[in-house]
Design an enzyme around this catalytic site. Structure first.
Site, PDB file in Angstrom:
ATOM      1  N   HIS A 167       0.839  -1.380   0.132  1.00 40.62           N
ATOM      2  CA  HIS A 167      -0.158  -0.369  -0.019  1.00 40.62           C
ATOM      3  C   HIS A 167       0.681   1.217  -0.021  1.00 40.62           C
ATOM      4  O   HIS A 167       0.902   2.461   0.797  1.00 40.62           O
ATOM      5  CB  HIS A 167      -1.019  -0.262   1.219  1.00 40.62           C
ATOM      6  CG  HIS A 167      -1.470   1.487   1.171  1.00 40.62           C
ATOM      7  ND1 HIS A 167      -1.929   2.068   1.005  1.00 40.62           N
ATOM      8  CD2 HIS A 167      -2.699   0.689   1.307  1.00 40.62           C
ATOM      9  CE1 HIS A 167      -3.097   2.634   1.624  1.00 40.62           C
ATOM     10  NE2 HIS A 167      -4.167   2.324   1.721  1.00 40.62           N
ATOM     11  N   GLU A 266      -1.016   1.562  -5.241  1.00 41.48           N
ATOM     12  CA  GLU A 266      -0.519   0.404  -4.585  1.00 41.48           C
ATOM     13  C   GLU A 266      -1.154  -0.844  -5.194  1.00 41.48           C
ATOM     14  O   GLU A 266      -2.131  -1.509  -6.199  1.00 41.48           O
ATOM     15  CB  GLU A 266      -1.775  -0.441  -3.904  1.00 41.48           C
ATOM     16  CG  GLU A 266      -2.180   0.978  -2.828  1.00 41.48           C
ATOM     17  CD  GLU A 266      -3.153   0.807  -1.532  1.00 41.48           C
ATOM     18  OE1 GLU A 266      -3.383   0.313  -1.551  1.00 41.48           O
ATOM     19  OE2 GLU A 266      -4.163   2.274  -1.598  1.00 41.48           O
TER      20      GLU A 266
HETATM   21  O1  LIG Z   1      -6.745   3.216   6.184  1.00 42.66           O
HETATM   22  P1  LIG Z   1      -6.677   2.194   6.341  1.00 42.66           P
HETATM   23  O2  LIG Z   1      -7.597   1.450   6.115  1.00 42.66           O
HETATM   24  O3  LIG Z   1      -4.959   2.369   6.460  1.00 42.66           O
HETATM   25  O4  LIG Z   1      -7.224   2.360   4.207  1.00 42.66           O
HETATM   26  C1  LIG Z   1      -6.627   3.271   3.795  1.00 42.66           C
HETATM   27  C2  LIG Z   1      -7.202   2.962   1.953  1.00 42.66           C
HETATM   28  O5  LIG Z   1      -6.481   1.632   2.044  1.00 42.66           O
HETATM   29  C3  LIG Z   1      -7.025   2.129   0.397  1.00 42.66           C
HETATM   30  O6  LIG Z   1      -6.095   2.115  -0.489  1.00 42.66           O
HETATM   31  C4  LIG Z   1      -8.188   1.329   0.185  1.00 42.66           C
HETATM   32  O7  LIG Z   1      -8.963   1.089  -1.280  1.00 42.66           O
HETATM   33  C5  LIG Z   1      -9.140   3.119   0.523  1.00 42.66           C
HETATM   34  O8  LIG Z   1     -10.680   2.310   0.394  1.00 42.66           O
HETATM   35  C6  LIG Z   1      -9.156   2.390   2.480  1.00 42.66           C
HETATM   36  O9  LIG Z   1      -9.252   4.092   2.356  1.00 42.66           O
END
Ligand SMILES: O=P(O)(O)OC[C@H]1O[C@H](O)[C@H](O)[C@@H](O)[C@@H]1O
Length: 290
Positions: A167, A266
């Protein structure tokens, strides 16, 4: 393990050292061309700084460093599921790898490259969250580029399914002016509207909440006013593109106004690219950033 013991067992003079870092320990890597920092909490790459450049990765100045909380920025390892757990939403979002302590397995250095391999193996706590025996490893290689390889090995006697993402949060000048190339002609699922879409424009621009899963195994290039960043990948049929936009970011205590300086691109396995791994088999998801 403490930093002294790790330095004794895995340190390499002038190339890899271990230091206390927040509630964990971080490895600092130095190659001829760049430096990088990796927290053992989450096997989380925190920085990648090529010589004479700013950090390629973004870590939020408001990031919170504590157990059971994922670090906002760098490269969180989302594993063994991406997003909410498919059936039990009380389980940690994006899996448990990013909130687990990883062990150091190996370090090595040559003239051109410095690398560290971290590992996470099933134990009583992981079995409670995900009832499978596994061995996961994260190999981080630093040369001119940064390569991160996440390998999942099934050491159980039944198959299991894995979705995952490396990510990566990129450090950008301004979300309102940055563009992303490499997604033209690609179908995606828009996770903001829950609708399918097809990208026609050569360059994707932002300035509003964006959360999409693109069905591609190709590379993407971030065009920022200060430089281009290339994001290559392998073992991945999905590229997630995410920026929360102003309104949502302001509700995120560990990000807020700093959303303007980040863009996530990602390498992922998700949707119909969720991977089934048979007993004794493995899968590697990798990304190379330069
Ligand atoms: O806040 P987190 O749990 O780290 O997730 C952060 C982000 O991760 C990814 O990019 C998903 O596609 C998003 O939907 C999410 O909001």
């Amino acid at each position: 393990m403490n930093p002294e013991l790790l330095n004794k067992q895995f340190g390499i003079a002038g190339k890899i050292t271990f230091q206390p870092f927040e509630h964990s320990i971080a490895a600092e890597l130095q190659s001829k061309f760049a430096t990088a920092k990796v927290s053992l909490y989450g096997a989380h790459v925190l920085s990648f700084i090529p010589k004479d450049q700013d950090d390629v990765l973004f870590v939020s100045p408001k990031a919170i460093y504590k157990d059971e909380k994922a670090i906002r920025g760098g490269i969180p390892v989302c594993w063994p599921w991406f997003g909410p757990h498919p059936v039990d939403s009380s389980l940690p979002s994006h899996g448990f790898a990013r909130i687990s302590n990883w062990a150091v397995i190996n370090t090595s250095a040559s003239d051109e490259e410095v690398s560290i391999e971290l590992g996470l193996t099933s134990n009583a706590e992981t079995m409670r969250l995900w009832p499978y025996q596994f061995e996961a490893s994260l190999l981080i290689k630093l040369s001119k580029e940064l390569t991160v390889e996440l390998t999942t090995r099934n050491s159980d006697n039944k198959p299991f399914e894995v979705s995952a993402a490396l990510h990566s949060y990129f450090n950008i000048s301004d979300i309102d002016t940055v563009t992303l190339e490499g997604l033209s002609g690609v179908n995606y699922l828009d996770d903001v509207t829950n609708a399918n879409g097809h990208q026609t424009a050569k360059l994707l621009s932002f300035g509003q909440r964006t959360d999409r899963r693109y069905r591609t195994s190709g590379k993407a290039i971030i065009h920022d006013s200060k430089r281009d960043i290339s994001v290559k990948k392998s073992g991945s049929g999905i590229t997630v593109v995410w920026n929360p936009g102003a309104e949502l970011a302001m509700q995120m205590g560990d990000l807020a106004e700093h959303y303007k300086n980040m863009l996530c691109v990602e390498a992922a396995n998700s949707l119909d690219d969720t991977i089934v791994i048979q007993p004794g088999m493995s899968h590697t998801l990798a990304t190379t950033i330069s």
